[in-house]
Design a protein around this motif. Structure first.
Motif, PDB file in Angstrom:
ATOM      1  N   GLY A 193       0.917  -1.193  -0.069  1.00 21.76           N
ATOM      2  CA  GLY A 193       0.183   0.009   0.055  1.00 21.76           C
ATOM      3  C   GLY A 193       0.848   1.259  -0.173  1.00 21.76           C
ATOM      4  N   ALA A 194       1.940   1.052   0.192  1.00 20.90           N
ATOM      5  CA  ALA A 194       2.904   2.304   0.432  1.00 20.90           C
ATOM      6  C   ALA A 194       3.483   2.535  -1.037  1.00 20.90           C
ATOM      7  N   PHE A 195       3.841   3.847  -1.167  1.00 18.64           N
ATOM      8  CA  PHE A 195       4.818   4.027  -2.474  1.00 18.64           C
ATOM      9  C   PHE A 195       6.018   3.709  -2.397  1.00 18.64           C
ATOM     10  N   ALA A 196       6.771   3.242  -3.643  1.00 22.85           N
ATOM     11  CA  ALA A 196       8.010   2.996  -3.518  1.00 22.85           C
ATOM     12  C   ALA A 196       8.691   3.205  -4.843  1.00 22.85           C
ATOM     13  N   VAL A 197      10.226   3.456  -4.907  1.00 23.69           N
ATOM     14  CA  VAL A 197      10.594   3.669  -6.236  1.00 23.69           C
ATOM     15  C   VAL A 197      11.432   2.691  -6.522  1.00 23.69           C
ATOM     16  N   ASP A 198      11.531   2.221  -8.093  1.00 22.50           N
ATOM     17  CA  ASP A 198      12.067   1.318  -8.395  1.00 22.50           C
ATOM     18  C   ASP A 198      13.564   1.852  -8.784  1.00 22.50           C
ATOM     19  N   GLY A 199      14.489   1.576  -8.188  1.00 22.52           N
ATOM     20  CA  GLY A 199      15.660   2.358  -8.347  1.00 22.52           C
ATOM     21  C   GLY A 199      16.418   2.132  -9.746  1.00 22.52           C
ATOM     22  N   PRO A 248       8.766  12.543  -0.279  1.00 20.56           N
ATOM     23  CA  PRO A 248       7.552  13.039   0.020  1.00 20.56           C
ATOM     24  C   PRO A 248       7.051  13.580  -1.299  1.00 20.56           C
ATOM     25  N   GLY A 249       7.877  14.214  -1.936  1.00 20.54           N
ATOM     26  CA  GLY A 249       7.372  14.756  -3.506  1.00 20.54           C
ATOM     27  C   GLY A 249       6.946  13.532  -4.371  1.00 20.54           C
ATOM     28  N   ALA A 250       7.570  12.656  -4.395  1.00 21.74           N
ATOM     29  CA  ALA A 250       7.122  11.579  -5.321  1.00 21.74           C
ATOM     30  C   ALA A 250       5.676  10.951  -4.750  1.00 21.74           C
ATOM     31  N   VAL A 251       5.732  10.791  -3.557  1.00 22.99           N
ATOM     32  CA  VAL A 251       4.235  10.256  -2.950  1.00 22.99           C
ATOM     33  C   VAL A 251       3.168  11.246  -3.177  1.00 22.99           C
ATOM     34  N   LEU A 252       3.389  12.699  -3.262  1.00 30.50           N
ATOM     35  CA  LEU A 252       2.449  13.633  -3.506  1.00 30.50           C
ATOM     36  C   LEU A 252       2.180  13.419  -4.994  1.00 30.50           C
ATOM     37  N   ARG A 253       3.055  13.688  -5.783  1.00 31.29           N
ATOM     38  CA  ARG A 253       2.879  13.318  -7.298  1.00 31.29           C
ATOM     39  C   ARG A 253       1.918  12.046  -7.737  1.00 31.29           C
ATOM     40  N   ALA A 254       2.340  10.944  -7.061  1.00 26.18           N
ATOM     41  CA  ALA A 254       1.618   9.727  -7.229  1.00 26.18           C
ATOM     42  C   ALA A 254       0.210   9.665  -6.655  1.00 26.18           C
ATOM     43  N   ARG A 263      10.861   4.573 -11.624  1.00 28.02           N
ATOM     44  CA  ARG A 263       9.595   4.534 -11.491  1.00 28.02           C
ATOM     45  C   ARG A 263       8.990   4.474 -10.263  1.00 28.02           C
ATOM     46  N   VAL A 264       7.972   5.142  -9.861  1.00 26.48           N
ATOM     47  CA  VAL A 264       7.275   4.979  -8.740  1.00 26.48           C
ATOM     48  C   VAL A 264       5.969   4.241  -8.830  1.00 26.48           C
TER      49      VAL A 264
END
Length: 69
Positions: A5-11, A50-56, A15-16
């Protein structure tokens, strides 16, 4: 590893995605707003900023607003 359920980034490519679970040693991610899941090696998963989560989240909200009711 981030919880489901959390957002993560594919390093590997930046991609988020939202964590949907695990498949062996991989983490399964789904793009914000839907789409096909993809597998990311657990050692390549990074916490989303936090910025990536907001955009997602904005992407998801916009997608929900476009769905027919």
């Amino acid at each position: 590893m981030p919880e489901p359920g959390a957002f993560a980034v594919d390093g590997r490519d930046g991609r988020v995605g939202r964590v949907v679970g695990r498949a062996g040693t991989d983490v399964r991610l789904r793009p914000p707003g839907g789409g096909p899941e993809w597998a990311c090696p657990s050692d390549a998963v990074q916490a989303a900023t936090p910025g990536a989560v907001l955009r997602a989240r904005v992407t998801e909200i916009n997608r929900e607003g476009q769905l027919p009711r």
